[in-house]
Motif scaffolding. Structure first.
Motif: not given
Length: 340
Positions: A210-239
């Motif tokens: 709800e509050y950070k759908p962009g981060i949630a979308a990146k996590m969906d990609e990672i658990v679906a088999g996407g590259s952690l090294d490529e996808i994780f750095p695209e996440c918003e940097k936020i606490s």
């Protein structure tokens, strides 16, 4: 089942030269008790689940240290961020991975570098929070009852309503000025924010979506088999506080379990000096040290054959692997700059 997530990617720069990017404070026996801070963290949370349900989010450079210090944690539960993106992506990654193994999981998230004097009281608070999270979809924090007006911590402002041992959260407050901290302390409706969170996996997933759908979308990609090294750095940097806890509190979804347990965020040399045993002159010493006319010093010189310190008052003297720091305690906020 319960799962414990330990965040252990920091470099502990305020504890230089003992803590370095190559071997930071969470892996060091900084209290002189025979165990590192991360080992003490695991010990503190051990009653809540087996080692197989512990997770550590860290940096790749620390993987071997974690293997050595925490041998019971499964290899697949050591999650290594390719880059640091603050706590929201860190926590999201762990929670998405936990959901894959246990869709009904209850989760406690904790830093790796705090200290608690009353472990029994602390465990009671965490136990209550986990029990509450198993039955409700609130997001919880462990709030520390203040013992002094402290400017170095963030605060949790409680509402007056309480149920089942937990209290609703009105808002989160930034680190205050000395005057505001005194007001908080006198008011009594404020707790220190220890950065310890408790929730069920469905509740935190819903909140992040709800509050950070962009981060949630990146996590969906990672658990679906996407590259952690490529996808994780695209996440918003936020606490996690800014990303989820503050908007969730505004929506009435956050609760806190107040605890009196002698908690301290071991963030700097003075916090260590406050917690360790001291001599009659207020000196806290680690290593083979002879003191003469010293007072209020914190001295950590493990590995040196003999050290003599004379005539210092309110100083930090710290040594490790050829690096030596001699600094006034009142100027320790400059240590990060000194280390550069």
């Amino acid at each position: 089942m319960n799962h414990i997530v330990i965040m252990a990617g920091g470099v502990g720069s305020r504890f230089w030269p003992v803590s370095t990017p190559e071997y930071p404070k969470q892996f060091i026996d900084i209290l002189g008790c025979g165990k590192s801070l991360i080992q003490l963290t695991v010990e503190r949370f051990a009653p809540f689940c087996a080692k197989e349900n512990f997770w550590v989010v860290t940096n790749e450079r620390y993987r071997d240290i974690i293997r050595e210090q925490l041998p019971g944690i499964p290899e697949t539960h050591i999650l290594c961020e390719p880059v640091g993106r603050n706590t929201a992506p860190c926590i999201a990654l762990a929670c998405w991975k936990i959901k894959e193994e246990d869709p009904q999981a209850n989760i406690a998230v904790t830093p790796s570098d705090a200290f608690v004097t009353d472990s029994e009281a602390f465990r009671g608070g965490v136990s209550d929070a986990l029990d509450f999270a198993a039955r409700h979809d609130n997001l919880l924090t462990i709030g520390i009852t203040p013992t002094r007006p402290e400017t170095g911590y963030g605060y949790i402002h409680m509402k007056s309503t309480a149920r089942e041992g937990v209290t609703s959260v009105d808002s989160f407050r930034e680190k205050p000025s000395a005057e505001v901290a005194m007001q908080y302390f006198k008011d009594g409706g404020y707790l220190w924010n220890a950065g310890i969170f408790v929730w069920n996996v469905a509740a935190i997933e819903k909140a992040i979506r709800e509050y950070k759908p962009g981060i949630a979308a990146k996590m969906d990609e990672i658990v679906a088999g996407g590259s952690l090294d490529e996808i994780f750095p695209e996440c918003e940097k936020i606490s996690i506080d800014y990303a989820v806890m503050e908007p969730a509190a505004a929506a009435g979804l956050v609760c806190t379990r107040p605890v009196e347990c002698g908690w301290t965020d071991l963030g700097n040399w003075t916090s260590l000096w406050e917690k360790r045993e001291k001599d009659e002159q207020g000196n806290c010493v680690s290593g083979n040290v002879t003191l003469s006319e010293d007072s209020g010093c914190v001295i950590s010189v493990e590995g040196l054959e003999k050290v003599v310190v004379q005539g210092l008052s309110g100083y930090i003297v710290a040594y490790r692997d050829g690096r030596l720091l001699i600094c006034r305690r009142e100027d320790e906020q400059r240590i990060r700059d000194f280390a550069k």
